[in-house]
Design a protein around this motif. Structure first.
Motif, PDB file in Angstrom:
ATOM      1  N   GLN A   1       0.831  -1.196   0.000  1.00  0.00           N
ATOM      2  CA  GLN A   1       0.000   0.000   0.000  1.00  0.00           C
ATOM      3  C   GLN A   1       0.872   1.255   0.000  1.00  0.00           C
ATOM      4  O   GLN A   1       2.046   1.215   0.357  1.00  0.00           O
ATOM      5  N   GLY A   2       0.261   2.366  -0.364  1.00  0.00           N
ATOM      6  CA  GLY A   2       0.973   3.635  -0.376  1.00  0.00           C
ATOM      7  C   GLY A   2       1.587   3.918  -1.736  1.00  0.00           C
ATOM      8  O   GLY A   2       1.731   3.025  -2.579  1.00  0.00           O
ATOM      9  N   ARG A   3       1.975   5.160  -1.927  1.00  0.00           N
ATOM     10  CA  ARG A   3       2.499   5.572  -3.223  1.00  0.00           C
ATOM     11  C   ARG A   3       4.024   5.552  -3.235  1.00  0.00           C
ATOM     12  O   ARG A   3       4.671   5.897  -2.251  1.00  0.00           O
ATOM     13  N   VAL A   4       4.544   5.185  -4.403  1.00  0.00           N
ATOM     14  CA  VAL A   4       5.989   5.082  -4.605  1.00  0.00           C
ATOM     15  C   VAL A   4       6.372   5.899  -5.835  1.00  0.00           C
ATOM     16  O   VAL A   4       5.713   5.810  -6.874  1.00  0.00           O
ATOM     17  N   VAL A   5       7.422   6.687  -5.702  1.00  0.00           N
ATOM     18  CA  VAL A   5       7.974   7.448  -6.823  1.00  0.00           C
ATOM     19  C   VAL A   5       9.343   6.884  -7.158  1.00  0.00           C
ATOM     20  O   VAL A   5      10.186   6.702  -6.266  1.00  0.00           O
ATOM     21  N   ALA A   6       9.559   6.585  -8.435  1.00  0.00           N
ATOM     22  CA  ALA A   6      10.874   6.136  -8.895  1.00  0.00           C
ATOM     23  C   ALA A   6      11.677   7.343  -9.368  1.00  0.00           C
ATOM     24  O   ALA A   6      11.157   8.208 -10.075  1.00  0.00           O
ATOM     25  N   LEU A   7      12.941   7.403  -8.973  1.00  0.00           N
ATOM     26  CA  LEU A   7      13.865   8.459  -9.396  1.00  0.00           C
ATOM     27  C   LEU A   7      14.916   7.824 -10.294  1.00  0.00           C
ATOM     28  O   LEU A   7      15.631   6.911  -9.871  1.00  0.00           O
ATOM     29  N   LEU A   8      15.032   8.303 -11.531  1.00  0.00           N
ATOM     30  CA  LEU A   8      16.014   7.775 -12.471  1.00  0.00           C
ATOM     31  C   LEU A   8      16.815   8.940 -13.054  1.00  0.00           C
ATOM     32  O   LEU A   8      16.475   9.481 -14.113  1.00  0.00           O
ATOM     33  N   PRO A   9      17.897   9.341 -12.364  1.00  0.00           N
ATOM     34  CA  PRO A   9      18.668  10.510 -12.798  1.00  0.00           C
ATOM     35  C   PRO A   9      19.726  10.216 -13.854  1.00  0.00           C
ATOM     36  O   PRO A   9      20.608  11.045 -14.092  1.00  0.00           O
ATOM     37  N   GLY A  10      19.680   9.039 -14.489  1.00  0.00           N
ATOM     38  CA  GLY A  10      20.627   8.720 -15.548  1.00  0.00           C
ATOM     39  C   GLY A  10      21.594   7.637 -15.145  1.00  0.00           C
ATOM     40  O   GLY A  10      21.679   7.234 -13.979  1.00  0.00           O
ATOM     41  N   SER A  11      22.344   7.153 -16.135  1.00  0.00           N
ATOM     42  CA  SER A  11      23.263   6.041 -15.903  1.00  0.00           C
ATOM     43  C   SER A  11      24.720   6.463 -15.907  1.00  0.00           C
ATOM     44  O   SER A  11      25.582   5.712 -15.446  1.00  0.00           O
ATOM     45  N   ARG A  12      25.024   7.647 -16.420  1.00  0.00           N
ATOM     46  CA  ARG A  12      26.412   8.106 -16.503  1.00  0.00           C
ATOM     47  C   ARG A  12      26.729   9.051 -15.345  1.00  0.00           C
ATOM     48  O   ARG A  12      25.855   9.737 -14.825  1.00  0.00           O
ATOM     49  N   GLY A  13      27.998   9.108 -14.992  1.00  0.00           N
ATOM     50  CA  GLY A  13      28.411   9.935 -13.873  1.00  0.00           C
ATOM     51  C   GLY A  13      28.071  11.401 -14.068  1.00  0.00           C
ATOM     52  O   GLY A  13      27.639  12.082 -13.127  1.00  0.00           O
TER      53      GLY A  13
ATOM     54  N   GLN B   1       3.284  15.040   0.533  1.00  0.00           N
ATOM     55  CA  GLN B   1       2.650  13.740   0.769  1.00  0.00           C
ATOM     56  C   GLN B   1       3.585  12.905   1.643  1.00  0.00           C
ATOM     57  O   GLN B   1       4.415  12.150   1.138  1.00  0.00           O
ATOM     58  N   PRO B   2       3.461  13.038   2.963  1.00  0.00           N
ATOM     59  CA  PRO B   2       4.421  12.405   3.886  1.00  0.00           C
ATOM     60  C   PRO B   2       4.468  10.885   3.813  1.00  0.00           C
ATOM     61  O   PRO B   2       5.424  10.286   4.317  1.00  0.00           O
ATOM     62  N   GLU B   3       3.464  10.257   3.194  1.00  0.00           N
ATOM     63  CA  GLU B   3       3.451   8.794   3.135  1.00  0.00           C
ATOM     64  C   GLU B   3       4.259   8.247   1.947  1.00  0.00           C
ATOM     65  O   GLU B   3       4.423   7.031   1.809  1.00  0.00           O
ATOM     66  N   LEU B   4       4.766   9.129   1.119  1.00  0.00           N
ATOM     67  CA  LEU B   4       5.481   8.689  -0.075  1.00  0.00           C
ATOM     68  C   LEU B   4       6.744   7.891   0.266  1.00  0.00           C
ATOM     69  O   LEU B   4       7.392   8.142   1.275  1.00  0.00           O
ATOM     70  N   ARG B   5       7.066   6.943  -0.629  1.00  0.00           N
ATOM     71  CA  ARG B   5       8.353   6.255  -0.590  1.00  0.00           C
ATOM     72  C   ARG B   5       9.016   6.433  -1.955  1.00  0.00           C
ATOM     73  O   ARG B   5       8.343   6.691  -2.961  1.00  0.00           O
ATOM     74  N   PHE B   6      10.332   6.253  -1.987  1.00  0.00           N
ATOM     75  CA  PHE B   6      11.086   6.460  -3.221  1.00  0.00           C
ATOM     76  C   PHE B   6      11.999   5.263  -3.481  1.00  0.00           C
ATOM     77  O   PHE B   6      12.510   4.644  -2.548  1.00  0.00           O
ATOM     78  N   VAL B   7      12.187   4.975  -4.770  1.00  0.00           N
ATOM     79  CA  VAL B   7      13.165   3.963  -5.180  1.00  0.00           C
ATOM     80  C   VAL B   7      14.075   4.600  -6.224  1.00  0.00           C
ATOM     81  O   VAL B   7      13.632   5.411  -7.046  1.00  0.00           O
ATOM     82  N   LEU B   8      15.356   4.228  -6.176  1.00  0.00           N
ATOM     83  CA  LEU B   8      16.326   4.798  -7.107  1.00  0.00           C
ATOM     84  C   LEU B   8      17.259   3.688  -7.582  1.00  0.00           C
ATOM     85  O   LEU B   8      18.111   3.226  -6.828  1.00  0.00           O
ATOM     86  N   PRO B   9      17.102   3.220  -8.821  1.00  0.00           N
ATOM     87  CA  PRO B   9      18.004   2.182  -9.350  1.00  0.00           C
ATOM     88  C   PRO B   9      19.374   2.779  -9.696  1.00  0.00           C
ATOM     89  O   PRO B   9      19.446   3.808 -10.370  1.00  0.00           O
ATOM     90  N   CYS B  10      20.436   2.141  -9.236  1.00  0.00           N
ATOM     91  CA  CYS B  10      21.797   2.584  -9.550  1.00  0.00           C
ATOM     92  C   CYS B  10      22.317   1.765 -10.729  1.00  0.00           C
ATOM     93  O   CYS B  10      22.305   0.531 -10.688  1.00  0.00           O
TER      94      CYS B  10
ATOM     95  N   ALA C   1       7.080  -1.163  -9.906  1.00  0.00           N
ATOM     96  CA  ALA C   1       6.589  -0.976  -8.539  1.00  0.00           C
ATOM     97  C   ALA C   1       6.024   0.413  -8.279  1.00  0.00           C
ATOM     98  O   ALA C   1       5.230   0.601  -7.354  1.00  0.00           O
ATOM     99  N   CYS C   2       6.411   1.393  -9.072  1.00  0.00           N
ATOM    100  CA  CYS C   2       6.116   2.785  -8.721  1.00  0.00           C
ATOM    101  C   CYS C   2       4.768   3.252  -9.253  1.00  0.00           C
ATOM    102  O   CYS C   2       4.112   2.585 -10.065  1.00  0.00           O
ATOM    103  N   ASP C   3       4.365   4.446  -8.785  1.00  0.00           N
ATOM    104  CA  ASP C   3       3.146   5.098  -9.260  1.00  0.00           C
ATOM    105  C   ASP C   3       3.452   6.230 -10.237  1.00  0.00           C
ATOM    106  O   ASP C   3       2.579   6.610 -11.029  1.00  0.00           O
ATOM    107  N   ALA C   4       4.651   6.794 -10.165  1.00  0.00           N
ATOM    108  CA  ALA C   4       5.071   7.866 -11.073  1.00  0.00           C
ATOM    109  C   ALA C   4       6.581   7.930 -11.066  1.00  0.00           C
ATOM    110  O   ALA C   4       7.245   7.392 -10.155  1.00  0.00           O
ATOM    111  N   VAL C   5       7.147   8.596 -12.087  1.00  0.00           N
ATOM    112  CA  VAL C   5       8.590   8.570 -12.303  1.00  0.00           C
ATOM    113  C   VAL C   5       9.113   9.974 -12.554  1.00  0.00           C
ATOM    114  O   VAL C   5       8.536  10.729 -13.347  1.00  0.00           O
TER     115      VAL C   5
END
Length: 380
Positions: free
Chosen positions: A188-200, A221-230, A263-267
């Motif tokens: 449950q709850g909303r998840v935002v994915a952060l994808l700032p790129g693959s290069r340094g 939205q204090p209930e938000l969670r975040f995921v960030l793929p490296c 897994a996320c709701d928005a990116v």
């Protein structure tokens, strides 16, 4: 075409190796008597390619790095052209890496060998005069996107749109709950994915920006969670340093961009090929990008396309927000993404239609076009 065919292929990086391996599989399915020669990585070699030298010798990023390796690259290309002319393949297929492969194609075509280029360079966006060299070098261009094929048709370049392999790899419907379970995220709850790129360099310009935006989103939205793929261990170290002193409910992942998007709701995402994966996962997104100020001023003069992100290029309109350079502030990113957490269906409904339009089994389509060219048939 009952006799054995000799097909030459050259790929210059990992993405090309994947495309090449898929094409080789499809070619062998349609014509079992086939020999592969050229240059490729481990996937293409596993499909039977006799690689003349390691593909990594062609994998060079950046102007300074290319200049430093230029003598070697020119020497390898000259020897490769000479070898392929001696081997007389039925067709040569250059896979992406246009700065290297188009020169090979031009020489081979002049020597009477049929040539194919698989994956269009961004000639429709900038340096459009390259299309004249492409027309001279290629008997056939295979494109992943329909707007690219339209450009080549307008410039009298034989072309076939084959679709994108990723559109067949990613299901039309994703299981968000299963992806969250895999990543250890609450169902449950909303998840935002952060994808700032693959290069340094990309992460250096966008990492802090995305994390600042995430903190603003969390306030709203204090209930938000975040995921960030490296994208690599180096990017993980870089991002961990940026997270020092921040209090964010954020999970860093090693790779797993597909799982993060599922897994996320928005990116919040950097402009680039990852936006296609987000589109195919049908997740609403905000696209951002920053480059060095001088680079931006130069690109503004050179780039003729109205949009920079693949979703907008595929839609032919401003479907996803693009926040570029000075417009990309934490406040703007957060304010633009928040409404998509509430309702992103305007984007995702069109994403689904685009996904279906790209889901053509690209490898099979490309193999059909290549075999038709060898047989002297129309490839349209």
């Amino acid at each position: 075409m009952g006799s054995t065919l000799r097909v030459a292929l050259v790929a210059g990086e990992a993405s090309g190796d994947i495309l090449g391996a898929g094409l080789m599989q499809a070619l062998r399915t349609q014509h079992p008597a086939i020999e592969f020669i050229g240059v490729g990585g481990p996937r293409m070699q596993a499909e039977g390619l006799n690689s003349y030298f390691p593909m990594e010798r062609l994998s060079v990023m950046g102007l300074v790095e290319v200049l430093g390796r230029l003598p070697e690259l020119l020497s390898r290309r000259k020897r490769l052209i000479r070898t392929l002319i001696e081997q007389k393949p039925d067709v040569f297929i250059g896979i992406d890496a246009p700065d290297f492969t188009l020169g090979v194609e031009l020489k081979l075509r002049r020597a009477g060998i049929k040539t194919v280029h698989y994956v269009s360079p961004s000639v429709w966006a900038w340096r459009q005069k390259r299309v004249f060299k492409i027309r001279e070098a290629c008997d056939l261009m295979l494109t992943l996107f329909p707007f690219e094929a339209q450009f080549y048709q307008a410039h009298q370049v034989p072309v076939r749109f084959v679709g994108h392999p990723l559109a067949n790899t990613i299901p039309l419907e994703l299981d968000r709950a299963a992806a969250r379970s895999t990543l250890g995220l609450p169902e449950q709850g909303r998840v935002v994915a952060l994808l700032p790129g693959s290069r340094g360099g990309e992460v250096g310009k966008l990492g802090d920006l995305f994390l600042d935006a995430a903190q603003l989103l969390l306030r709203a939205q204090p209930e938000l969670r975040f995921v960030l793929p490296c994208a690599s261990p180096e990017r993980r170290v870089q991002l961990e340093a940026m997270l020092v002193g921040r209090q964010l409910p954020l999970t860093l992942l090693d790779g797993q961009s597909h799982e993060a998007l599922a897994a996320c709701d928005a990116v919040l995402i950097a402009s680039g090929t990852a936006t296609l994966e987000a589109l195919l996962c049908q997740r609403p997104m905000v696209v951002a990008y920053r480059v060095a100020p001088l680079t931006y001023r130069i690109l503004k003069r050179l780039v003729s396309s109205a949009y920079i992100s693949l979703p907008n290029l595929l839609a032919g309109r401003l479907l996803v927000p693009e926040l570029i350079q000075d417009a990309a502030t934490p406040e703007a990113l957060a304010a633009t993404l928040l409404p998509l957490l509430e309702n992103g269906t305007t984007q995702t409904a069109e994403f689904a239609a685009i996904h279906r339009s790209l889901r053509l089994d690209a490898s099979t389509q490309a193999a059909e076009a290549v075999l038709a060219l060898i047989a002297g048939q129309s490839c349209s």
